[in-house]
Design a protein around this motif. Structure first.
Motif, PDB file in Angstrom:
ATOM      1  N   ASN A 342      32.202 -34.682 -20.219  1.00  0.00           N
ATOM      2  CA  ASN A 342      32.994 -35.829 -19.757  1.00  0.00           C
ATOM      3  C   ASN A 342      32.677 -36.190 -18.309  1.00  0.00           C
ATOM      4  O   ASN A 342      33.563 -36.615 -17.551  1.00  0.00           O
ATOM      5  N   ALA A 343      31.388 -36.035 -17.942  1.00  0.00           N
ATOM      6  CA  ALA A 343      30.938 -36.345 -16.573  1.00  0.00           C
ATOM      7  C   ALA A 343      31.835 -35.682 -15.527  1.00  0.00           C
ATOM      8  O   ALA A 343      32.123 -36.253 -14.467  1.00  0.00           O
ATOM      9  N   ASN A 344      32.249 -34.469 -15.809  1.00  0.00           N
ATOM     10  CA  ASN A 344      33.247 -33.763 -14.999  1.00  0.00           C
ATOM     11  C   ASN A 344      32.558 -33.005 -13.859  1.00  0.00           C
ATOM     12  O   ASN A 344      32.579 -31.769 -13.791  1.00  0.00           O
ATOM     13  N   LEU A 345      31.944 -33.750 -12.953  1.00  0.00           N
ATOM     14  CA  LEU A 345      31.216 -33.156 -11.834  1.00  0.00           C
ATOM     15  C   LEU A 345      32.186 -32.634 -10.785  1.00  0.00           C
ATOM     16  O   LEU A 345      33.355 -33.031 -10.739  1.00  0.00           O
ATOM     17  N   PHE A 346      31.670 -31.742  -9.920  1.00  0.00           N
ATOM     18  CA  PHE A 346      32.468 -31.252  -8.804  1.00  0.00           C
ATOM     19  C   PHE A 346      31.528 -30.968  -7.638  1.00  0.00           C
ATOM     20  O   PHE A 346      30.298 -31.015  -7.774  1.00  0.00           O
ATOM     21  N   ASN A 347      32.101 -30.709  -6.465  1.00  0.00           N
ATOM     22  CA  ASN A 347      31.327 -30.549  -5.230  1.00  0.00           C
ATOM     23  C   ASN A 347      30.458 -31.777  -4.960  1.00  0.00           C
ATOM     24  O   ASN A 347      29.301 -31.668  -4.560  1.00  0.00           O
ATOM     25  N   VAL A 348      31.017 -32.951  -5.221  1.00  0.00           N
ATOM     26  CA  VAL A 348      30.316 -34.215  -4.967  1.00  0.00           C
ATOM     27  C   VAL A 348      31.211 -35.093  -4.083  1.00  0.00           C
ATOM     28  O   VAL A 348      32.439 -34.990  -4.138  1.00  0.00           O
ATOM     29  N   PRO A 349      30.614 -35.988  -3.269  1.00  0.00           N
ATOM     30  CA  PRO A 349      31.418 -36.810  -2.340  1.00  0.00           C
ATOM     31  C   PRO A 349      31.908 -38.115  -2.953  1.00  0.00           C
ATOM     32  O   PRO A 349      32.226 -39.046  -2.216  1.00  0.00           O
ATOM     33  N   PHE A 350      31.960 -38.209  -4.290  1.00  0.00           N
ATOM     34  CA  PHE A 350      32.410 -39.433  -4.941  1.00  0.00           C
ATOM     35  C   PHE A 350      33.293 -39.061  -6.128  1.00  0.00           C
ATOM     36  O   PHE A 350      33.298 -37.912  -6.586  1.00  0.00           O
ATOM     37  N   LYS A 351      34.010 -40.040  -6.629  1.00  0.00           N
ATOM     38  CA  LYS A 351      34.858 -39.834  -7.793  1.00  0.00           C
ATOM     39  C   LYS A 351      33.972 -39.798  -9.031  1.00  0.00           C
ATOM     40  O   LYS A 351      33.351 -40.794  -9.415  1.00  0.00           O
ATOM     41  N   ALA A 352      33.888 -38.622  -9.679  1.00  0.00           N
ATOM     42  CA  ALA A 352      33.003 -38.472 -10.833  1.00  0.00           C
ATOM     43  C   ALA A 352      33.620 -39.137 -12.057  1.00  0.00           C
ATOM     44  O   ALA A 352      34.834 -39.271 -12.183  1.00  0.00           O
ATOM     45  N   GLY A 353      32.751 -39.555 -12.983  1.00  0.00           N
ATOM     46  CA  GLY A 353      33.206 -40.167 -14.223  1.00  0.00           C
ATOM     47  C   GLY A 353      32.149 -41.115 -14.756  1.00  0.00           C
ATOM     48  O   GLY A 353      30.972 -41.040 -14.394  1.00  0.00           O
ATOM     49  N   LYS A 354      32.571 -42.013 -15.606  1.00  0.00           N
ATOM     50  CA  LYS A 354      31.643 -42.988 -16.188  1.00  0.00           C
ATOM     51  C   LYS A 354      31.415 -44.096 -15.167  1.00  0.00           C
ATOM     52  O   LYS A 354      31.967 -45.199 -15.249  1.00  0.00           O
ATOM     53  N   ASN A 355      30.575 -43.794 -14.178  1.00  0.00           N
ATOM     54  CA  ASN A 355      30.311 -44.765 -13.122  1.00  0.00           C
ATOM     55  C   ASN A 355      28.897 -44.604 -12.588  1.00  0.00           C
ATOM     56  O   ASN A 355      28.193 -43.631 -12.898  1.00  0.00           O
ATOM     57  N   THR A 356      28.491 -45.552 -11.792  1.00  0.00           N
ATOM     58  CA  THR A 356      27.113 -45.601 -11.287  1.00  0.00           C
ATOM     59  C   THR A 356      26.775 -44.364 -10.474  1.00  0.00           C
ATOM     60  O   THR A 356      25.697 -43.770 -10.634  1.00  0.00           O
ATOM     61  N   GLU A 357      27.674 -43.950  -9.567  1.00  0.00           N
ATOM     62  CA  GLU A 357      27.384 -42.805  -8.706  1.00  0.00           C
ATOM     63  C   GLU A 357      27.103 -41.535  -9.521  1.00  0.00           C
ATOM     64  O   GLU A 357      26.215 -40.735  -9.162  1.00  0.00           O
ATOM     65  N   THR A 358      27.819 -41.348 -10.607  1.00  0.00           N
ATOM     66  CA  THR A 358      27.620 -40.165 -11.445  1.00  0.00           C
ATOM     67  C   THR A 358      26.229 -40.164 -12.055  1.00  0.00           C
ATOM     68  O   THR A 358      25.537 -39.127 -12.069  1.00  0.00           O
ATOM     69  N   TYR A 359      25.777 -41.308 -12.561  1.00  0.00           N
ATOM     70  CA  TYR A 359      24.460 -41.355 -13.200  1.00  0.00           C
ATOM     71  C   TYR A 359      23.336 -41.236 -12.173  1.00  0.00           C
ATOM     72  O   TYR A 359      22.275 -40.664 -12.469  1.00  0.00           O
ATOM     73  N   LEU A 360      23.542 -41.731 -10.970  1.00  0.00           N
ATOM     74  CA  LEU A 360      22.552 -41.517  -9.915  1.00  0.00           C
ATOM     75  C   LEU A 360      22.446 -40.028  -9.584  1.00  0.00           C
ATOM     76  O   LEU A 360      21.344 -39.505  -9.337  1.00  0.00           O
ATOM     77  N   TYR A 361      23.585 -39.339  -9.610  1.00  0.00           N
ATOM     78  CA  TYR A 361      23.597 -37.889  -9.399  1.00  0.00           C
ATOM     79  C   TYR A 361      22.804 -37.193 -10.497  1.00  0.00           C
ATOM     80  O   TYR A 361      22.026 -36.257 -10.227  1.00  0.00           O
ATOM     81  N   TYR A 362      23.005 -37.623 -11.737  1.00  0.00           N
ATOM     82  CA  TYR A 362      22.264 -37.038 -12.857  1.00  0.00           C
ATOM     83  C   TYR A 362      20.757 -37.231 -12.667  1.00  0.00           C
ATOM     84  O   TYR A 362      19.961 -36.334 -12.965  1.00  0.00           O
ATOM     85  N   ILE A 363      20.346 -38.388 -12.197  1.00  0.00           N
ATOM     86  CA  ILE A 363      18.919 -38.643 -11.984  1.00  0.00           C
ATOM     87  C   ILE A 363      18.362 -37.683 -10.937  1.00  0.00           C
ATOM     88  O   ILE A 363      17.287 -37.091 -11.115  1.00  0.00           O
ATOM     89  N   ASP A 364      19.089 -37.487  -9.829  1.00  0.00           N
ATOM     90  CA  ASP A 364      18.640 -36.545  -8.797  1.00  0.00           C
ATOM     91  C   ASP A 364      18.575 -35.127  -9.354  1.00  0.00           C
ATOM     92  O   ASP A 364      17.643 -34.355  -9.054  1.00  0.00           O
ATOM     93  N   PHE A 365      19.548 -34.767 -10.159  1.00  0.00           N
ATOM     94  CA  PHE A 365      19.583 -33.436 -10.768  1.00  0.00           C
ATOM     95  C   PHE A 365      18.362 -33.228 -11.669  1.00  0.00           C
ATOM     96  O   PHE A 365      17.687 -32.185 -11.603  1.00  0.00           O
ATOM     97  N   VAL A 366      18.069 -34.188 -12.527  1.00  0.00           N
ATOM     98  CA  VAL A 366      16.941 -34.096 -13.449  1.00  0.00           C
ATOM     99  C   VAL A 366      15.628 -33.989 -12.665  1.00  0.00           C
ATOM    100  O   VAL A 366      14.738 -33.193 -13.005  1.00  0.00           O
ATOM    101  N   LYS A 367      15.501 -34.783 -11.631  1.00  0.00           N
ATOM    102  CA  LYS A 367      14.284 -34.741 -10.811  1.00  0.00           C
ATOM    103  C   LYS A 367      14.123 -33.376 -10.144  1.00  0.00           C
ATOM    104  O   LYS A 367      13.017 -32.824 -10.084  1.00  0.00           O
ATOM    105  N   GLU A 368      15.214 -32.813  -9.679  1.00  0.00           N
ATOM    106  CA  GLU A 368      15.166 -31.539  -8.966  1.00  0.00           C
ATOM    107  C   GLU A 368      14.711 -30.392  -9.852  1.00  0.00           C
ATOM    108  O   GLU A 368      13.947 -29.514  -9.414  1.00  0.00           O
TER     109      GLU A 368
END
Length: 694
Positions: A342-368
């Motif tokens: 459920n896009a339940n991220l933590f230790n992030v500086p934004f409100k996690a969920g079904k939103n643009t910032e969450t998917y940008l985080y996923y892209i950085d994670f995948v790249k890393e």
């Protein structure tokens, strides 16, 4: 009982048997290339079927069992043979996507039998099993009323199978009743063949199954004589998928969904499943061309269960690729999915969920960590309307960022929604940068539904998009004919951990010997919160898996899936960078596969080769096991071992694992100790031995 009655009964019985045997005519006998497997074919006067037996070695494995096809236009089909053509083939097939190995040997003995009438039969005998298909020669279209295929083993059998209807505990029945009251129609199934094709694998003696129960294909029979008989199909084109039931002869037989004459497209856009319902059916199963080949019916027969996860028989029998030209855009890899956590991220500086910032985080994670794709799952559009986009999700921004980072984008669609504007939608989103679509909620395998899967695959190929099908039956070679249909679900996998305790280690250990034989499967492993039986619980957005962390990781090696999902929480994974780097390095296609040990529902040890490096995966059920693995079949003299194994405390704390780092040679056996519901993944790196000093 008076003696004269006993004598009369004996004489009548003998007369009946005499009539049965004298009217049976043996048509042919054909053996596998290694001569161990033998099929005999018989006909009987005035019968709608013909009959076969199957021997392995000197033993009869399958007793006299019927096969047949009833066509409306030809009610009196004769099975009198007029010509038989025997042949043999030995060639290599190189699939575009090597889910199991880069090439496989297609070696068989075959015969084509021309009968009087519009139906002929082709039989192929492989060392691991037998296959047959009907061939139509009618000039006009036909309606198939019924197809018969039974497998009746000689010895009493238990069955490994997945039922159409999931058995639910009482507390779940009450819970689902409350949901149904809130969302009217969600569980209203007026068409008994509608199914999501995701239920828990069972293991029962055949007599314990009711004759009305519908079962998934493939299913595995295990006789008391230690014979394994797996029943499957391949090359299902313009025809319904095979459903299984128990037969009256202590075996299993086929059933098929009737042809849908009318369908209803749901108008309630509040239900995101939006299932297209069958409202009226015909008294036939298929309406099709009279000149064609029909699907293959397959029996894999072996005393060695390790054959089952390794076989390519279903893939060998599939039609060659319908997708031509430059196919370099079909690229296997690993992909994330945020739906279960459920896009339940933590230790992030934004409100996690079904939103643009969450998917940008996923892209950085995948790249890393070396993954190739991210999925934007359900929720990016609303109320069953592809024009009503979620304002919190800027797909153009997400797609541009993914392209900048060299990461592919996946997108979820409801099947009904997508079909309303299929070409237009795929054209637009492929230009936006979408590389793969996950199409959900078809939930059928009747002829119309099976044709719709082909329509989806062909249209996706037109726009160079890969396809992942959910709520769909097993592929049965579909990924060979449509290689852009790179994977599909057709299995109860990780997402069921969000609300049930059904996804057990024994279920996971049945999958390689049943479901995986049909083709690639999207189980979606990678959960990082792991549990034993006693401490397991369901928490939405923070799902657990039953079994250890190493058990989850082992699925990346053991399960065939060229588009392998990581379903865990990226924020949690970032707290364990060494583990996530190791997971991210797992391949999704392989040069070779060897099953070193295994038993259905209990354990498996698999070795996979990629670019000169062997990867070993092991899993067990709730039984602790110790394996002394002989690595000599891998052909390596000296090697380093690097990998993840169960930690010493994994029985109590299932997320416990430890790193294995050691060296060995071909004269040593690898000892693996697996916890309850445990596993292991080990890279076997070949090294040159040190030179001997003089």
């Amino acid at each position: 009982m008076p003696i004269r009655i006993i004598i009369a009964a004996f004489l009548i019985g003998n007369l009946f048997w005499s009539c049965q045997t004298t009217t049976s005519e043996k048509i042919l006998e054909i053996a596998s290339p290694d001569k161990l497997l033998k099929l005999e074919l018989f006909r009987e006067e005035n019968s709608q079927n013909i009959y076969y037996t199957l021997h392995r070695g000197d033993s009869l494995w399958v007793a006299l069992s019927p096969i047949g096809m009833e066509v409306e236009e030809f009610p009196s089909q004769s099975f009198q043979p007029i010509q038989m053509d025997f042949f043999e083939r030995d060639s290599l097939i190189t699939p575009l996507i090597a889910a199991k190995r880069s090439s496989f040997r297609d070696h068989f003995s075959g015969v084509k039998i021309d009968f009087e009438g519009p139906l002929d039969l082709e039989v192929r005998m492989y060392d691991e099993g037998a296959a047959f298909r009907w061939i139509g020669s009618a000039t006009d279209s036909i309606r198939v009323k019924k197809e018969t295929f039974e497998v009746n083993p000689v010895a009493p059998s238990e069955l490994f199978y997945a039922p159409y209807e999931q058995a639910l505990p009482d507390y779940w029945k009450a819970h689902l009743k409350r949901i149904q009251e809130r969302i009217v129609g969600l569980f209203d199934v007026s068409y008994p063949y509608e199914n999501h094709f995701e239920t828990q694998y069972q293991r029962k003696n055949l007599p314990d199954l009711a004759d009305w129960e519908l079962l998934y294909s493939p299913a595995l029979l295990h006789t008391k004589s230690n014979q394994y008989l797996l029943v499957a199909e391949s090359d299902v084109r313009d025809y319904p998928g095979m459903i299984l039931q128990t037969s009256s002869s202590n075996g299993i037989k086929t059933s098929f969904a009737p042809y849908p004459l009318e369908e209803v497209i749901p108008v309630d856009t509040l239900i995101y499943s939006r299932l297209r319902k069958v409202s009226k059916t015909g008294d036939f199963i298929a309406k099709t061309s009279g000149t064609r080949t029909f699907p293959w019916r397959i029996i894999i027969a072996t005393e060695d269960p390790k054959v089952l996860p390794s076989t390519d028989l279903v893939q060998k029998l599939a039609s060659s690729s319908e997708i031509q030209g430059d196919l370099s855009w079909i690229k296997p890899g690993q992909i994330t999915d945020e739906w279960l956590v459920n896009a339940n991220l933590f230790n992030v500086p934004f409100k996690a969920g079904k939103n643009t910032e969450t998917y940008l985080y996923y892209i950085d994670f995948v790249k890393e960590f070396g993954l190739e794709y991210i999925m934007v799952d359900e929720g990016w559009y609303r109320n069953g309307d592809l024009t009503k986009l979620n304002p919190d999700i800027d797909l153009k921004k997400i797609a541009a960022y993914a392209q900048k980072k060299g990461i592919g984008l996946g997108l979820w669609f409801n099947a009904t929604d997508l079909d309303l504007s299929l070409d237009e939608t795929l054209s637009y989103y492929s230009k936006l940068g979408v590389k793969v679509v996950l199409v959900d909620f078809i939930n059928r395998n009747d002829q119309k539904a099976m044709n719709f899967y082909e329509k989806l695959a062909l249209t996706c190929a037109k726009y160079q998009v890969m396809l992942n099908l959910h709520s769909a039956p097993t592929p049965a070679g579909f990924e060979i004919t449509f290689p852009n249909a790179i994977t599909r679900e057709g299995v109860m996998g990780s997402e069921w951990n969000g609300w049930t305790n059904f996804v057990t280690p024994s279920h996971n250990l049945t999958i390689p010997y049943t479901r995986m034989v049909s083709g690639s499967l999207d189980y979606e492993p990678g959960l990082l919160e792991n549990s034993n039986e006693e401490s397991f619980k369901n928490t939405w957005g923070r799902p657990m898996s039953l079994g250890t962390r190493a058990h989850q990781l082992a699925m990346y090696v053991i399960y065939d899936n060229p588009l392998q999902y990581f379903i865990g929480n990226p924020s949690q994974a970032r707290k364990e960078p060494e583990f996530m780097t190791f997971l991210g390095s797992m391949h999704t296609t392989w040069d070779e596969t060897i099953i070193l040990d295994g038993k259905p529902g209990e354990y498996i040890v698999t070795a996979r080769l990629k670019d000169g490096i062997w990867y070993l995966g092991a899993m067990t059920d709730w039984t602790e096991r110790e394996f002394n693995v002989d690595l000599s079949p891998l052909g390596i003299n000296h090697y380093d071992l690097q990998g993840v194994i169960d930690g010493v405390n994994a029985n109590e704390y299932a997320s416990d694992y430890q790193w294995l780092r050691s060296s060995a040679n071909s004269n040593q056996q690898l000892t693996l100790r697996l916890a309850k519901g445990g596993g292991a993944v080990i890279k076997i790196l070949p090294v040159q031995p040190l030179p001997q000093l003089p």
